[in-house]
Design a protein around this motif. Sequence first.
Motif, PDB file in Angstrom:
ATOM      1  N   PRO A 153       0.813  -1.228   0.000  1.00 33.96           N
ATOM      2  CA  PRO A 153       0.000   0.000   0.000  1.00 33.96           C
ATOM      3  C   PRO A 153       0.843   1.274   0.000  1.00 33.96           C
ATOM      4  CG  PRO A 153      -0.868  -1.598   1.566  1.00 33.96           C
ATOM      5  CD  PRO A 153       0.460  -2.123   1.113  1.00 33.96           C
ATOM      6  N   THR A 154       1.938   1.268   0.751  1.00 31.94           N
ATOM      7  CA  THR A 154       2.820   2.437   0.781  1.00 31.94           C
ATOM      8  C   THR A 154       3.468   2.665  -0.583  1.00 31.94           C
ATOM      9  OG1 THR A 154       3.302   2.052   3.119  1.00 31.94           O
ATOM     10  CG2 THR A 154       4.845   3.445   1.901  1.00 31.94           C
ATOM     11  N   LEU A 155       3.910   1.604  -1.239  1.00 33.48           N
ATOM     12  CA  LEU A 155       4.522   1.727  -2.561  1.00 33.48           C
ATOM     13  C   LEU A 155       3.510   2.238  -3.582  1.00 33.48           C
ATOM     14  CD1 LEU A 155       6.575  -1.602  -2.593  1.00 33.48           C
ATOM     15  CD2 LEU A 155       7.491   0.711  -2.378  1.00 33.48           C
ATOM     16  N   THR A 156       2.277   1.768  -3.489  1.00 30.26           N
ATOM     17  CA  THR A 156       1.229   2.224  -4.404  1.00 30.26           C
ATOM     18  C   THR A 156       1.040   3.731  -4.291  1.00 30.26           C
ATOM     19  OG1 THR A 156       0.111   0.085  -4.223  1.00 30.26           O
ATOM     20  CG2 THR A 156      -1.200   1.945  -5.020  1.00 30.26           C
ATOM     21  N   HIS A 157       1.021   4.229  -3.067  1.00 35.41           N
ATOM     22  CA  HIS A 157       0.837   5.668  -2.834  1.00 35.41           C
ATOM     23  C   HIS A 157       2.087   6.451  -3.223  1.00 35.41           C
ATOM     24  CE1 HIS A 157      -0.524   9.372  -0.931  1.00 35.41           C
ATOM     25  NE2 HIS A 157       0.631   9.418  -0.284  1.00 35.41           N
ATOM     26  N   ALA A 158       3.263   5.922  -2.891  1.00 40.69           N
ATOM     27  CA  ALA A 158       4.510   6.659  -3.140  1.00 40.69           C
ATOM     28  C   ALA A 158       4.743   6.892  -4.630  1.00 40.69           C
ATOM     29  CB  ALA A 158       5.690   5.901  -2.535  1.00 40.69           C
ATOM     30  N   PHE A 159       4.419   5.921  -5.469  1.00 45.58           N
ATOM     31  CA  PHE A 159       4.660   6.055  -6.907  1.00 45.58           C
ATOM     32  C   PHE A 159       3.420   6.492  -7.673  1.00 45.58           C
ATOM     33  CE2 PHE A 159       8.148   3.106  -5.746  1.00 45.58           C
ATOM     34  CZ  PHE A 159       9.211   3.807  -6.282  1.00 45.58           C
ATOM     35  N   GLY A 160       2.295   6.609  -6.980  1.00 46.29           N
ATOM     36  CA  GLY A 160       1.079   7.064  -7.633  1.00 46.29           C
ATOM     37  C   GLY A 160       0.591   6.133  -8.719  1.00 46.29           C
TER      38      GLY A 160
ATOM     39  N   PRO B 131      -1.774   2.394  -9.740  1.00 50.81           N
ATOM     40  CA  PRO B 131      -2.861   1.559  -9.218  1.00 50.81           C
ATOM     41  C   PRO B 131      -2.331   0.283  -8.573  1.00 50.81           C
ATOM     42  CG  PRO B 131      -2.746   1.416 -11.613  1.00 50.81           C
ATOM     43  CD  PRO B 131      -1.790   2.495 -11.200  1.00 50.81           C
ATOM     44  N   LEU B 132      -3.150  -0.326  -7.746  1.00 49.18           N
ATOM     45  CA  LEU B 132      -2.747  -1.533  -7.032  1.00 49.18           C
ATOM     46  C   LEU B 132      -2.379  -2.650  -7.993  1.00 49.18           C
ATOM     47  CD1 LEU B 132      -2.404  -3.078  -4.364  1.00 49.18           C
ATOM     48  CD2 LEU B 132      -4.847  -3.645  -4.474  1.00 49.18           C
ATOM     49  N   VAL B 133      -3.073  -2.744  -9.125  1.00 47.48           N
ATOM     50  CA  VAL B 133      -2.800  -3.810 -10.077  1.00 47.48           C
ATOM     51  C   VAL B 133      -1.383  -3.712 -10.629  1.00 47.48           C
ATOM     52  CG1 VAL B 133      -3.635  -2.571 -12.111  1.00 47.48           C
ATOM     53  CG2 VAL B 133      -3.778  -5.070 -12.037  1.00 47.48           C
ATOM     54  N   THR B 134      -0.814  -2.501 -10.621  1.00 48.12           N
ATOM     55  CA  THR B 134       0.578  -2.323 -11.051  1.00 48.12           C
ATOM     56  C   THR B 134       1.553  -2.665  -9.927  1.00 48.12           C
ATOM     57  OG1 THR B 134      -0.048  -0.592 -12.616  1.00 48.12           O
ATOM     58  CG2 THR B 134       2.262  -0.683 -11.965  1.00 48.12           C
ATOM     59  N   SER B 135       1.287  -2.165  -8.740  1.00 48.06           N
ATOM     60  CA  SER B 135       2.202  -2.404  -7.621  1.00 48.06           C
ATOM     61  C   SER B 135       2.244  -3.873  -7.219  1.00 48.06           C
ATOM     62  CB  SER B 135       1.810  -1.543  -6.411  1.00 48.06           C
ATOM     63  OG  SER B 135       0.521  -1.884  -5.941  1.00 48.06           O
ATOM     64  N   GLU B 136       1.197  -4.639  -7.523  1.00 49.87           N
ATOM     65  CA  GLU B 136       1.198  -6.067  -7.213  1.00 49.87           C
ATOM     66  C   GLU B 136       2.344  -6.800  -7.900  1.00 49.87           C
ATOM     67  OE1 GLU B 136      -2.649  -7.385  -8.371  1.00 49.87           O
ATOM     68  OE2 GLU B 136      -3.527  -7.084  -6.378  1.00 49.87           O
ATOM     69  N   TRP B 137       2.837  -6.235  -9.016  1.00 45.98           N
ATOM     70  CA  TRP B 137       3.921  -6.881  -9.738  1.00 45.98           C
ATOM     71  C   TRP B 137       5.237  -6.833  -8.967  1.00 45.98           C
ATOM     72  CZ3 TRP B 137       3.850 -10.164 -13.618  1.00 45.98           C
ATOM     73  CH2 TRP B 137       2.689 -10.257 -14.389  1.00 45.98           C
ATOM     74  N   VAL B 138       5.334  -5.966  -7.968  1.00 47.12           N
ATOM     75  CA  VAL B 138       6.521  -5.961  -7.110  1.00 47.12           C
ATOM     76  C   VAL B 138       6.650  -7.305  -6.399  1.00 47.12           C
ATOM     77  CG1 VAL B 138       7.608  -4.860  -5.110  1.00 47.12           C
ATOM     78  CG2 VAL B 138       6.422  -3.470  -6.803  1.00 47.12           C
ATOM     79  N   ALA B 139       5.523  -7.864  -5.973  1.00 47.57           N
ATOM     80  CA  ALA B 139       5.532  -9.186  -5.345  1.00 47.57           C
ATOM     81  C   ALA B 139       5.461 -10.297  -6.379  1.00 47.57           C
ATOM     82  CB  ALA B 139       4.355  -9.300  -4.371  1.00 47.57           C
TER      83      ALA B 139
END
Length: 498
Positions: free
Chosen positions: A39-46, A48-56
Amino acid sequence: MSTATQPAGLPERWRILAAINLGTLMAPLDGSVVNIALPTLTHAFGVPLVTSEWVAMIYLLLVSTLLLTYGRLGDLYGHRPVYLSGFGVFSLGSLLCAAAPTMGALIGARAVQALGAGMMMAAGPAIITAAFPSQERGRALGLNGMVVAAGLALGPVLGGYLVTRFGWRSIFLINLPIGAAGIFWAGRVIPRLPTRPGTGAFDVPGAALAGLGLGALLLALSRGEVWGWGSGAVLLLGFVGIASLGLFVAVERRRRDPMVDVALFRNRVFASSSASALLNFMAQFSVTFLMPFFLQDVQGRTAQEAGLLMLAFPLMFLPLAPLAGWLSDRWGTRELAAAGMAVLALAGWTLSRLVPESGAASIVWRLALVGVGAGLFQPPNNSAIMGSVPRERLGQGSGMLATMRNVGMVLGIAVSGAIFTTRRAAYLAGPAGVVAQQAYAWAVRDAFLAGAVLAMVGVLTSLVRGAPVPLTPEPAGTMMEADHSRRARGAAPHKGGE
């Protein structure tokens, strides 16, 4: 006594285990730390969650697809250089993650981390198996499994603290001093051992087909809920994955130096123990994936409360895993592994009895039962797998063990998620008067019951394995112990690939 029964390097092999456990701790710890920071990464880079999920997601996919490759590389060129290289690549990836200016750069850096983590995961059990005699192998692998559970348990707590106090980049920066110390320590205590003659050349076609097949299949399973199980992308990926794995088996059967020796699966101990490992992690992750949703969305608990309740599972696993390994060294692996799967099945059934009004105590003992089942099963089963492969195939055994674990995680999440989604929709479309919360709880119940059924099948696969008879007469630990003896006499250790 022979060196197999009275090792010359008794303290040294425990130092080897400690060095391997440090790398073993970093991989699951980093994975669970990143999950809490999404959630913090999603907010920090602005984004959507569907994009930040790729970090995991990129981390899990790459690790899973490369484990067999790394295991084979270890058999050919030595598990020591593979392990040390993994530590170095993982540390480099951590530095790149901490310095990432964009979400795309962070995802790419996580891919680098995954390359290193896979090396450590694939080489670790092989090194432990080579360092310990068979009568101590279960306890050593049990302690290694305990470290995995510790990493998973500590990750959310440590990640939450670091992100809150020092920002998200700190969760990657903390890996740098640990990585430097780990490389130095492992380089000093893990001996260089000779590779075996005639182990063959690296199987490039096999590696490509295995990576493509596993990658496509796991991506389809991971994204099925998001893209739709009947979508063109999921169906195409599923077809490519199954076709590639089928072609992989056909190619490997004809190769002189295969990526994975399919003859290993003619060994009933290896085949049934590998299947049991897959089923165990599928059943286990049906619980660990859905339980936080039940606690928060059905019962209305906070994320912190849910996290504390979920600790009951790893906290029970931690002390039980080394004990189960010690018992398996003395009593055998079959009955303990089957008992662990039976307890896990019972745990799944009791979890399906939960209702929205269930109290904390009622939840904790059920989750603790999951920890008992996993703790009883994993060390004996891991010992059975690693003890049933020839010494020159230890890397393949280690790679298969790690692959079954990672694929089981993905399948457990995919299957339980699909059951939950399908059954929830069916309940909502059923008789009038079924409220959303009730449909949610019933759907979770059905997914837990499915996990219990998987565990019951695992009881059967554990019982049919027979007695663990290694495929090589050389006792585990002999090669490293011989090298330790040479050191003690002042002779130079063997030089070679390992």
